[in-house]
Design an enzyme around this catalytic site. Structure first.
Site, PDB file in Angstrom:
ATOM      1  CE  LYS A   1      18.437  37.057   2.588  1.00 19.90           C
ATOM      2  NZ  LYS A   1      17.685  36.157   1.682  1.00 19.90           N
TER       3      LYS A   1
ATOM      4  CG  HIS B   1      22.449  37.461   3.034  1.00 23.89           C
ATOM      5  ND1 HIS B   1      22.093  37.348   4.357  1.00 23.89           N
ATOM      6  CD2 HIS B   1      22.449  36.199   2.523  1.00 23.89           C
ATOM      7  CE1 HIS B   1      21.893  36.065   4.643  1.00 23.89           C
ATOM      8  NE2 HIS B   1      22.091  35.353   3.547  1.00 23.89           N
TER       9      HIS B   1
END
Length: 274
Positions: free
Chosen positions: A160, A156
């Site tokens: 995040k 990600h």
């Protein structure tokens, strides 16, 4: 009938994607957009912030005012904020589509209790594709058998907060279900130090965080002489937004209970209502 939506974390990455998708849906109307209290862009039109035409909906903070106008709340806030919004929604009897992740065990317990008061779709990932993978994975794991090692790799963007991702955990639980075990009993979260030997039957996790990666998840099923890889790559947040809006339409008129995207997509044989 038009469904009126309040959107929490409306100025965030997912919020803006949902606003953009909403602007093209004639049966859905955004009536309230929530931002962080004290945020610099409070008062600005959420359509403009999302890069679409102005919608006449300013970014505001008071949750009670937003819920008073809405049929359903859509929320992708961080876990602590999302739980506060969920309490307010339960008080106001407003159903919720929840895409937040990173809840602690105690927060998960409260989330389940609140779902006895309102209909709630809670999913770590609203993508239709990833939910098809979640439905298929237990059968794949059961068919291959215990001699196949399982590794889950996720990537990600570098902002995040939770790791492994909620989707990676959901994939882990689906794989564990294929072996009729609990994930906590077989999960391997890291292999730091000299003891890197793989335990038989374990499910390993690897987490990557880099730049602006939207989301990638791979499940490796490795046996003697072969490896099956099941991979989902998201190139934009639009697919998550479309899944959330699909959940909104499905949730309208449902009884109180805890649902997920498997219910929304008709992939669950036994409903998840608590």
């Amino acid at each position: 009938m038009t469904i009126r939506l309040a959107l929490a974390a409306a100025a965030g990455k997912m919020g803006r994607a949902i606003v953009a998708a909403l602007s093209e849906q004639p049966d859905l109307q955004l009536v309230a957009a929530l931002g962080r209290p004290g945020a610099e862009n409070l008062g600005e039109d959420i359509g403009r912030l999302a890069g679409v035409a102005e919608l006449g909906v300013p970014l505001t903070a008071p949750i009670a005012e937003a819920l008073a106008q809405a049929d359903i709340l859509v929320d992708f806030s961080p876990a602590d904020a999302a739980l506060c919004h969920l309490r307010a929604a339960a008080q106001a009897q407003v159903p919720v589509v929840l895409g937040s992740t990173g809840f602690s065990a105690d927060q998960q317990k409260e989330l389940q209790e609140l779902s006895t008061r309102i209909p709630l779709v809670a999913a770590a990932n609203m993508s239709v594709g990833i939910n098809v993978l979640l439905a298929l994975l237990p059968q794949v794991v059961a068919t291959l058998g215990e001699d196949y090692d399982i590794e889950i790799i996720e990537a990600h963007h570098n902002q995040k907060r939770d790791a492994p991702s909620g989707t990676a955990l959901a994939l882990g639980r689906a794989a564990a279900a294929g072996r009729k075990v609990e994930l906590d009993a077989v999960a391997c979260w890291d292999r730091n130090g000299s003891d890197g030997l793989r335990g038989k039957g374990s499910i390993g996790f690897a987490t990557l965080r880099a730049a602006d990666v939207v989301g990638e998840h791979s499940v490796w099923l490795a046996g003697a002489g072969e490896r099956l890889e099941l991979t989902h790559r998201a190139s934009s947040r639009r697919n998550f937004a479309e899944g959330a809006l699909r959940a909104v339409r499905w949730l309208q008129g449902r009884p109180a209970g805890l649902y997920d995207m498997q219910d929304v997509l008709g992939l669950r044989r036994t409903p998840a209502v608590e």
